[in-house]
Structure formats: structure tokens, C-alpha cells
Scaffold this motif. Structure first.
Motif, PDB file in Angstrom:
ATOM      1  N   GLN A   1      21.179 103.150  71.340  1.00 32.08           N
ATOM      2  CA  GLN A   1      21.026 104.428  70.633  1.00 32.08           C
ATOM      3  C   GLN A   1      22.249 105.319  70.854  1.00 32.08           C
ATOM      4  O   GLN A   1      22.757 105.930  69.903  1.00 32.08           O
TER       5      GLN A   1
ATOM      6  N   ARG B   1      25.308 104.074  68.842  1.00 30.51           N
ATOM      7  CA  ARG B   1      25.202 104.419  67.411  1.00 30.51           C
ATOM      8  C   ARG B   1      25.481 105.899  67.167  1.00 30.51           C
ATOM      9  O   ARG B   1      26.118 106.257  66.179  1.00 30.51           O
ATOM     10  N   LYS B   2      25.035 106.772  68.067  1.00 32.06           N
ATOM     11  CA  LYS B   2      25.323 108.207  67.919  1.00 32.06           C
ATOM     12  C   LYS B   2      26.814 108.491  68.119  1.00 32.06           C
ATOM     13  O   LYS B   2      27.397 109.312  67.421  1.00 32.06           O
TER      14      LYS B   2
ATOM     15  N   MET C   1      17.389 107.836  76.079  1.00 34.51           N
ATOM     16  CA  MET C   1      18.248 107.226  75.062  1.00 34.51           C
ATOM     17  C   MET C   1      18.917 106.016  75.713  1.00 34.51           C
ATOM     18  O   MET C   1      19.595 106.154  76.720  1.00 34.51           O
ATOM     19  N   ASN C   2      18.726 104.839  75.131  1.00 35.42           N
ATOM     20  CA  ASN C   2      19.358 103.659  75.721  1.00 35.42           C
ATOM     21  C   ASN C   2      20.779 103.482  75.197  1.00 35.42           C
ATOM     22  O   ASN C   2      21.245 104.253  74.350  1.00 35.42           O
TER      23      ASN C   2
END
Length: 133
Positions: A77, A80-81, A73-74
Motif C-alpha cells: 500500500q 503504491r501511494k 499500511m503495509n
């Protein structure tokens, strides 16, 4: 890797910074610097761990400093989570790479800062103070 919440009570007179990086050397270096600057420091070695810690302790976390390039997961990502969990967050991104387009996109989405690795203590301190003000 200990994330900090398991081993001590936070000093609620200090701001708490969550650091997310998949490199132990970077985590420990940032922890030493932020300890010296007077912050509570919570370490996460993976984006998944950071998301779990933030989900449970978001009210205690004042700022997140995270690496952009991590396995599975960069930074985009993960950011946003984190926003899905709580949109009132403050994030500074770190990267060893120039990521002009992604950085501009994340700044538009609400990230409060971007720093190119390696960072100096002075620049890190200024970015944190700006983010927390």
C-alpha cells in the motif's frame, strides 16, 4: 522519532536513503550501517510519516528501504501511494516473512529489490549499489 530532515542539512555529495520501519531497533541498526557506508539517512517510524516526508523531499531522496509488514499500511500500500506522488522512485523491500506472491507482484510494479530479514551488511550494500546504479 526524528526523520533527519528536521535536525541537519543533508550532505548533497552523498546519496540519501529513506528508511521506513515500525521497529525502532531496526531503524537504528539500519541507520548505523548506512551512516558507516557513507549515506545520508532519513528515518520514518510509520508509513504515514514516510509518505509525508517523501511528498515534501522526494527530489532529495535517492532510495527508499521499507519494511513490508507495518501497522495501518503495509509495504504494498505504501509503495503504491509513493508511486502516486512520484513514479520515479527506487524502493527496496525488507521482510522477516517469506512473501513470494506479493514480492513478485511488487517487483513487476517497479520495486528494485527485496531482501529477507535479517540482512547482512554486505548484501545490503550490494542491493543499494545495484538499486542506485
Amino acid at each position: 522519532m526524528s526523520n533527519g530532515f528536521n535536525h541537519f542539512e543533508l550532505d548533497y555529495n552523498k546519496k540519501t536513503i529513506l528508511i521506513v520501519d515500525d521497529e525502532v531497533v531496526i531503524l537504528n541498526l539500519l541507520k548505523d550501517i548506512l551512516d558507516m557506508l557513507g549515506y545520508n539517512v532519513v528515518l520514518c517510524i510509520s508509513p504515514e510519516e514516510a509518505l509525508e516526508v517523501f511528498s515534501h523531499y522526494r527530489k532529495s531522496i535517492d532510495l527508499i528501504i521499507m519494511d513490508m509488514m507495518m501497522p495501518r499500511m503495509n509495504g504494498l500500500q505504501l509503495y503504491r501511494k509513493i508511486c502516486q506522488v512520484d513514479s520515479n522512485n527506487k524502493v527496496i523491500l525488507l521482510s522477516g516473512y517469506s512473501m513470494v506472491q506479493v514480492t513478485a507482484q511488487l517487483l513487476d510494479e517497479g520495486v528494485v529489490g527485496f531482501m529477507q530479514k535479517p540482512v547482512t551488511i554486505k548484501k545490503l550494500e550490494e542491493a543499494i549499489q545495484k538499486a542506485l546504479s
